[in-house]
Structures are given as structure tokens and as C-alpha cells.
Design an enzyme around this catalytic site. Structure first.
Site, PDB file in Angstrom:
ATOM      1  N   GLY A 121       3.759  -5.922 -10.717  1.00 45.03           N
ATOM      2  CA  GLY A 121       3.327  -5.975  -9.325  1.00 45.03           C
ATOM      3  C   GLY A 121       1.865  -6.364  -9.249  1.00 45.03           C
ATOM      4  CD  GLU A 122      -1.624  -4.040 -11.082  1.00 45.78           C
ATOM      5  OE1 GLU A 122      -2.433  -4.896 -11.519  1.00 45.78           O
ATOM      6  OE2 GLU A 122      -1.374  -2.994 -11.689  1.00 45.78           O
ATOM      7  N   GLY A 123       0.402  -8.403  -7.555  1.00 40.24           N
ATOM      8  CA  GLY A 123       0.139  -9.818  -7.365  1.00 40.24           C
ATOM      9  C   GLY A 123      -0.038 -10.581  -8.659  1.00 40.24           C
TER      10      GLY A 123
END
Length: 348
Positions: free
Chosen positions: A305-307
């Protein structure tokens, strides 16, 4: 303001431009296809990426759906905002702008922690006990996402990516996705940050109970009942980016759940998505198929995640965006036009 339908009549012009480049036809494969898609969304090179990372906590963690303690959400927000974590490293190496934005973290950040304050609430409610968010709260979170996209555009962003942080948010994402796609919960629910087989079964059961408790399936109500503040903010931000005719670099599982909501709100939305990677999370491929936004650029089995998936794909997107404008043609390079030769032979 609404999302414009992309004018596909321009595609033939761009295809002709690409065939005039000094290379054998189709030799750049999917990179060339990406160049065409990007040009249809926004003409010209893309050199500035803004990653908006929204954070929020989830009341459903009370049901034992994760081993991660909730304080990790605010701790990681501080870490990211101070330049730590994979998302900050990837953003720095890619010269992308990263903003860490609190819309629903169960913590009060101080000014020196460099987390952008857009707080709507201190975490959602447990969706087995009622709606996760009230309608007004959900709309406020969506508007916060829109506002941050406007800020990014004003400061020169050519493309937008979204990231997220929130302990328990894969449970909310799976619930939202199951409600909007009608896929079996078991098909789109994974172990997150390390559940056992038995614990995964419990997580699936929690989501199935929530779907019975909240039978409504219009997208905004689904978001209110089952989503999170960060998912709502990403949904609003994505709609704003698409309305501004910007490419949206689609990250992984949680961000894709927000895209499913946005897609259910506007029929043209998915055409602005650049699917950056197929997450290692269970069911992400089927979520992408439901969106209809095409094959993801990467499949590295990432599930952080987190971009980070969007950031990993950004160099490819940037390269593709320069092909039509900056690559030399046969005539510019004074190279014999082998494409025209193949065309004369009926081979192209």
C-alpha cells in the site's frame, strides 16, 4: 463540474504520429499503448507526480481482524511525513511530491510532525454496530480529498497518485469491494498483515455479517456504511482528478476499493485510470477487472500500500508520456522510413 468522456476520435492521429517515430512499428509494445492512452487523457509530457497519502483509523479492528495495534497508523504517518518508509523513499527517488494527510486518524498530530490536518473524525465506528461514517462525515472526507487534489494541481502536478495508511483498512476495502462487485467475500479478502487461516475465516465472517447488516448498494451509502475516512477522501480526490482530466495512477487494494466507489458514481471515471500494478492481495485482479481499466503495468506481488505500487510504475508512465512529443521521427533523424516500406507491402 463533471467528468468528460474521452474523445477517442483523436486516437488515429496519435497512432499516425507514433508510426512516424524512428523505430519498427509496435516495437515498444505496451509502452506505446500506454503513450496513446495518456495522450487521450492529457496531451504532453508528464513530469510532475503528486502522491496524496490519506490516513484514517477503523473501528472494525475491535473485531480482531488484524494483529497490528491501531497506534501504528499515527506512528507510520509521522514516519512517512519525516521522510521514512517505502513511500517516502520511492517518492524521493522519483522526484514526486508526497503529502501525508490526516482525515481520520485516532490521534492528534502536532504541527512539527508535518502531517496535513484535514481531520474529520478520530476513526470510524465499528461497522458491525452501525454505519462506519455518517453521510455528512463521509461527504466531508470526500471534499477533503477533492481539496488536496486542487492544491496539487495548483502547485503543478501533471498526474495524481493516491496512497493510504490505516490499520484495519483492508477489511473495509474488502467489504466495499464485495458490496459493489457482488463477488464472494472469500474471493476478495486476504490475510492482510499476517493472519492465520482461521483468522482469515473470521475476517471473512465479519465482512459477510456487515453485508447483511448493511444491504444498501448505492455507492455513497456503501462508502458510508463500510468504508473509511481515507477511502472516502481518495474517492473524492479521484473524482476531482478525473474532472480535471488528469491521469490517475492507480495503486493497490485499498485505493482500488475507493476507485470502485468512484466508478459507480460516474460512468466515464475509469477511463482516467492507469492501473499501475496487480497487488499480491487476494482478489485485487478481480477488482481491476470489475473496473475495466485495462491490464496493470506491473505484477511484483507487492502488497504494502502507501502508494508504493503507483510510485514503482511512475518511471514507465513518465517515459511513455514523452514518446509522442520528444522521440525523433524518421524524417527528423534522416533515417529511411521502414514503416512506410512495410505499409507499402501491406504488412502494417
Amino acid at each position: 463540474m463533471s467528468i468528460k468522456a474521452i474523445d477517442f476520435s483523436r486516437q488515429a492521429v496519435y497512432e499516425t504520429q507514433l508510426l512516424a517515430k524512428a523505430m519498427p512499428p509496435n516495437s515498444l509494445g505496451r509502452l506505446a499503448s500506454l503513450a496513446l492512452k495518456l495522450a487521450l487523457i492529457k496531451e504532453g509530457p508528464l513530469d510532475s507526480l503528486s502522491l496524496l497519502l490519506f490516513a484514517g483509523d477503523h473501528g472494525v479492528v475491535e473485531e480482531g481482524v488484524t494483529h497490528s495495534p491501531q497506534q501504528i497508523t499515527y506512528q507510520q504517518c509521522c514516519n512517512f511525513a519525516s521522510g521514512g518508509g517505502a513511500c517516502s523513499l520511492f517518492a524521493s527517488l522519483n522526484h514526486a511530491t508526497l503529502s501525508v494527510i490526516d482525515v481520520g486518524v485516532n490521534h492528534s498530530f502536532s504541527e512539527h510532525e508535518a502531517v496535513v490536518d484535514c481531520k474529520i473524525g478520530y476513526g470510524t465506528r465499528n461497522f458491525l454496530q452501525g454505519p462506519a461514517m455518517g453521510r455528512e462525515q463521509c461527504l466531508q472526507a470526500m471534499e477533503a480529498g477533492r481539496n488536496r487534489v486542487r492544491v496539487a494541481i495548483e502547485t503543478g502536478a501533471h498526474a495524481i497518485a493516491f496512497g493510504e495508511m490505516g490499520v484495519g483498512n483492508t477489511t473495509s476495502a474488502s467489504a466495499v469491494a464485495a458490496a459493489l462487485t457482488n463477488l464472494p467475500v472469500s474471493a476478495i479478502t486476504g490475510k492482510g498483515s499476517g493472519l492465520s487461516d482461521a483468522e482469515l475465516e473470521h475476517k471473512i465472517s465479519v465482512i459477510e455479517q456487515a453485508l447483511v447488516l448493511h444491504p444498501e448498494r448505492d455507492p455513497l451509502t456503501v462508502l458510508c456504511n463500510l468504508g473509511g475516512y481515507e477511502i472516502a477522501a481518495i474517492c473524492g480526490g479521484m473524482l476531482e482528478a478525473a474532472e480535471a482530466s488528469l491521469p490517475i495512477l492507480l495503486d493497490g487494494f485499498v485505493v482500488t476499493s475507493a476507485a470502485l466507489v468512484a466508478n459507480a458514481m460516474d460512468e466515464y471515471f475509469h477511463k482516467y485510470l492507469i492501473p499501475c500494478h496487480q497487488s499480491g492481495m487476494q482478489g485485487h485482479r478481480r477488482m481491476l477487472e470489475s473496473l475495466g481499466c485495462g491490464q496493470p503495468l506491473l505484477d511484483l506481488q507487492m502488497q504494502l500500500g502507501e502508494g508504493t505500487g503507483a510510485l514503482a510504475a511512475w518511471p514507465l508512465v513518465r517515459l511513455a508520456s514523452h514518446l509522442l512529443t520528444d522521440m525523433t521521427s524518421f524524417s527528423d533523424a534522416q533515417v529511411t522510413d521502414s514503416t512506410k516500406l512495410l505499409q507499402s507491402m501491406g504488412l502494417v
